[in-house]
Design a protein around this motif. Structure first.
Motif, PDB file in Angstrom:
ATOM      1  N   GLY A  18      30.327 -78.807  41.884  1.00 56.17           N
ATOM      2  CA  GLY A  18      30.980 -77.818  42.737  1.00 56.17           C
ATOM      3  C   GLY A  18      31.932 -76.873  42.024  1.00 56.17           C
ATOM      4  O   GLY A  18      31.619 -76.296  40.981  1.00 56.17           O
ATOM      5  N   SER A 152      44.230 -76.328  50.287  1.00 55.24           N
ATOM      6  CA  SER A 152      43.150 -76.001  51.231  1.00 55.24           C
ATOM      7  C   SER A 152      43.745 -75.412  52.502  1.00 55.24           C
ATOM      8  O   SER A 152      44.861 -75.772  52.907  1.00 55.24           O
ATOM      9  CB  SER A 152      42.376 -77.274  51.579  1.00 55.24           C
ATOM     10  OG  SER A 152      41.553 -77.042  52.703  1.00 55.24           O
ATOM     11  N   TYR A 165      43.337 -85.411  54.788  1.00 56.51           N
ATOM     12  CA  TYR A 165      43.073 -84.344  53.815  1.00 56.51           C
ATOM     13  C   TYR A 165      44.121 -83.226  53.930  1.00 56.51           C
ATOM     14  O   TYR A 165      44.645 -82.731  52.935  1.00 56.51           O
ATOM     15  CB  TYR A 165      41.662 -83.823  54.096  1.00 56.51           C
ATOM     16  CG  TYR A 165      41.127 -82.798  53.148  1.00 56.51           C
ATOM     17  CD1 TYR A 165      40.639 -83.156  51.897  1.00 56.51           C
ATOM     18  CD2 TYR A 165      41.066 -81.449  53.520  1.00 56.51           C
ATOM     19  CE1 TYR A 165      40.112 -82.199  51.037  1.00 56.51           C
ATOM     20  CE2 TYR A 165      40.540 -80.497  52.682  1.00 56.51           C
ATOM     21  CZ  TYR A 165      40.065 -80.880  51.446  1.00 56.51           C
ATOM     22  OH  TYR A 165      39.538 -79.929  50.603  1.00 56.51           O
ATOM     23  N   THR A 199      29.733 -76.160  48.503  1.00 54.29           N
ATOM     24  CA  THR A 199      29.566 -77.282  47.586  1.00 54.29           C
ATOM     25  C   THR A 199      29.079 -78.451  48.437  1.00 54.29           C
ATOM     26  O   THR A 199      28.939 -78.310  49.653  1.00 54.29           O
ATOM     27  CB  THR A 199      30.902 -77.672  46.924  1.00 54.29           C
ATOM     28  OG1 THR A 199      31.771 -78.194  47.947  1.00 54.29           O
ATOM     29  CG2 THR A 199      31.585 -76.490  46.243  1.00 54.29           C
TER      30      THR A 199
HETATM   31  P1  NAD Z   1      32.752 -81.622  45.060  1.00 53.69           P
HETATM   32  O1  NAD Z   1      32.576 -82.892  45.817  1.00 53.69           O
HETATM   33  O2  NAD Z   1      31.544 -80.842  44.698  1.00 53.69           O
HETATM   34  O3  NAD Z   1      33.593 -81.860  43.748  1.00 53.69           O
HETATM   35  C1  NAD Z   1      34.673 -82.764  43.668  1.00 53.69           C
HETATM   36  C2  NAD Z   1      34.525 -83.521  42.380  1.00 53.69           C
HETATM   37  O4  NAD Z   1      35.660 -84.389  42.224  1.00 53.69           O
HETATM   38  C3  NAD Z   1      33.281 -84.421  42.357  1.00 53.69           C
HETATM   39  O5  NAD Z   1      32.498 -84.124  41.211  1.00 53.69           O
HETATM   40  C4  NAD Z   1      33.845 -85.837  42.308  1.00 53.69           C
HETATM   41  O6  NAD Z   1      33.049 -86.742  41.562  1.00 53.69           O
HETATM   42  C5  NAD Z   1      35.202 -85.601  41.659  1.00 53.69           C
HETATM   43  N1  NAD Z   1      36.143 -86.679  41.970  1.00 53.69           N
HETATM   44  C6  NAD Z   1      36.388 -87.228  43.185  1.00 53.69           C
HETATM   45  N2  NAD Z   1      37.294 -88.201  43.083  1.00 53.69           N
HETATM   46  C7  NAD Z   1      37.644 -88.277  41.776  1.00 53.69           C
HETATM   47  C8  NAD Z   1      38.557 -89.092  41.056  1.00 53.69           C
HETATM   48  N3  NAD Z   1      39.282 -90.043  41.685  1.00 53.69           N
HETATM   49  N4  NAD Z   1      38.677 -88.903  39.726  1.00 53.69           N
HETATM   50  C9  NAD Z   1      37.953 -87.948  39.098  1.00 53.69           C
HETATM   51  N5  NAD Z   1      37.057 -87.145  39.728  1.00 53.69           N
HETATM   52  C10 NAD Z   1      36.911 -87.307  41.056  1.00 53.69           C
HETATM   53  O7  NAD Z   1      33.727 -80.716  45.966  1.00 53.69           O
HETATM   54  P2  NAD Z   1      34.329 -79.252  45.763  1.00 53.69           P
HETATM   55  O8  NAD Z   1      34.099 -78.536  47.036  1.00 53.69           O
HETATM   56  O9  NAD Z   1      33.910 -78.642  44.485  1.00 53.69           O
HETATM   57  O10 NAD Z   1      35.887 -79.599  45.726  1.00 53.69           O
HETATM   58  C11 NAD Z   1      36.735 -79.328  44.641  1.00 53.69           C
HETATM   59  C12 NAD Z   1      38.160 -79.248  45.142  1.00 53.69           C
HETATM   60  O11 NAD Z   1      38.296 -78.135  46.029  1.00 53.69           O
HETATM   61  C13 NAD Z   1      38.602 -80.462  45.949  1.00 53.69           C
HETATM   62  O12 NAD Z   1      39.951 -80.760  45.658  1.00 53.69           O
HETATM   63  C14 NAD Z   1      38.473 -79.992  47.374  1.00 53.69           C
HETATM   64  O13 NAD Z   1      39.294 -80.727  48.246  1.00 53.69           O
HETATM   65  C15 NAD Z   1      38.893 -78.563  47.231  1.00 53.69           C
HETATM   66  N6  NAD Z   1      38.478 -77.691  48.317  1.00 53.69           N
HETATM   67  C16 NAD Z   1      37.175 -77.351  48.463  1.00 53.69           C
HETATM   68  C17 NAD Z   1      36.821 -76.482  49.478  1.00 53.69           C
HETATM   69  C18 NAD Z   1      35.408 -76.042  49.664  1.00 53.69           C
HETATM   70  O14 NAD Z   1      35.180 -75.180  50.526  1.00 53.69           O
HETATM   71  N7  NAD Z   1      34.464 -76.541  48.903  1.00 53.69           N
HETATM   72  C19 NAD Z   1      37.784 -75.999  50.375  1.00 53.69           C
HETATM   73  C20 NAD Z   1      39.113 -76.355  50.191  1.00 53.69           C
HETATM   74  C21 NAD Z   1      39.456 -77.186  49.140  1.00 53.69           C
END
Ligand code: NAD
Length: 304
Positions: A18, A152, A165, A199
């Motif tokens: 992601g 977020s 969250y 993602t």
């Molecule tokens: P994703 O699930 O694709 O990526 C998150 C990654 O974090 C994964 O590869 C996972 O293996 C890794 N991870 C989880 N727990 C872990 C740990 N304890 N130690 C190490 N790695 C760990 O999701 P994403 O959408 O790319 O999210 C990335 C960040 O963006 C997150 O913090 C998420 O909360 C935030 N976020 C995403 C969105 C969205 O729209 N996608 C919106 C707001 C916030």
């Protein structure tokens, strides 16, 4: 390309998938040596494999960049400390930390058990605290550092089914605010991202044509900017679909209630005036609120 990271070392947590993967690739394209951290678990944080992080390292190396993979669980301080020690002994410094790793355990508060609340806090808040703590001394010694939190809209504004969250994500704003103030004299800037991107976290929440607009590549430039020498500090950038905006927390001028009106009934009667946003201000530290309240009271009481 003027923003470059040559001779800089960048850690991106949760970079196997992601947004984190996208950030890592872009930092490498701009000359950074990149630490691709990922536990490799599923969306709810269960399971684990180092394959995802290694695949991103392979991608970076194939494009001529430098990267190392790391499987530390960000919620475990000993593992994070070992990662940071390994990075410093191999590459000598740490310029940028992007706290991106995250999981979801959505449920209404009524149905959520405390374990699902606490695990989400542990990964998002605990993870960002652990990683920031582990790099802090190194950045202080360098008199230079950039830390980016991933917040977020769910935390800043709220979202149904995401009390865990949302609490964590707004907690990161609080962490950023104080850390930025403490980091200022050491050249350490701390900022936060409020992203929206297609993602695995969001893939089942929106239709395909909307997801097509929300590529992670449309978010990453905000992170790269907040990690650069040009970065501001103590700011929140919202990013998604190619739109970049600043999130601002402000406080209304408020009202002064004299002694004989200082009760809940008068607060209720004055509510529309208390809530009136005309003339609201952005405060830069907690102490500024104290000064603002005291100044208003002093002006109303005629105290100089
Ligand atoms: P994703 O699930 O694709 O990526 C998150 C990654 O974090 C994964 O590869 C996972 O293996 C890794 N991870 C989880 N727990 C872990 C740990 N304890 N130690 C190490 N790695 C760990 O999701 P994403 O959408 O790319 O999210 C990335 C960040 O963006 C997150 O913090 C998420 O909360 C935030 N976020 C995403 C969105 C969205 O729209 N996608 C919106 C707001 C916030």
């Amino acid at each position: 390309m003027t923003i470059r990271f040559d001779d800089q070392v960048v850690i991106v947590t949760g970079a196997g998938n992601g947004l984190g993967r996208c950030h890592a690739l872009e930092f490498a394209r701009r000359g950074a040596r990149v630490v691709v951290n990922d536990l490799g678990g599923s969306r709810d944080g269960t399971g684990g494999s180092s394959d995802a992080a290694r695949a991103v390292v392979t991608e970076i190396e194939a494009a001529g960049g430098a990267a190392m993979s790391n499987g530390a669980n960000v919620a475990n301080y000993a593992e994070v400390e070992a990662m940071v020690n390994e990075v410093v002994s191999r590459w000598g410094r740490i310029d940028v930390l992007v706290n991106n790793a995250g999981i979801l355990r959505d449920k209404t508060f009524a149905k959520m058990d405390l374990e699902n609340f606490n695990v989400v806090m542990d990964v998002h808040v605990g993870g960002a605290v652990n990683c920031s703590k582990a790099v802090w001394e190194q950045m202080r010694k360098q008199q230079y550092g950039r830390i980016v939190m991933t917040s977020s809209s769910s935390g800043i504004y709220g979202n149904f089914g995401q009390t865990n969250y949302g609490t964590a994500k707004m907690g990161l704003v609080g962490f950023m605010n104080s850390l930025a103030i403490e980091g200022q004299k050491y050249g350490i800037h701390v900022n936060a991202l409020a992203p929206i991107a297609a993602t695995r976290m969001t893939e089942d929440l929106m239709p395909p044509d909307v997801l097509a607009l929300l590529q992670p590549e449309a978010v990453t430039p905000a992170v790269v900017f907040m990690a650069s020498k040009e970065a501001p500090t103590r700011q929140i950038i919202a990013a998604g679909a190619g739109v970049f905006s600043r999130v601002v927390i402000q406080e209304t001028p408020g009202v002064f209630l004299p002694d004989d009106q200082r009760d809940a009934d008068h607060v209720a009667a004055a509510w529309s005036q208390i809530a009136d946003t005309a003339g609201q201000v952005e405060l830069k530290a907690g102490g500024e609120q104290t000064v603002k309240l005291l100044s208003k009271a002093a002006a109303a009481l005629g105290i100089k």
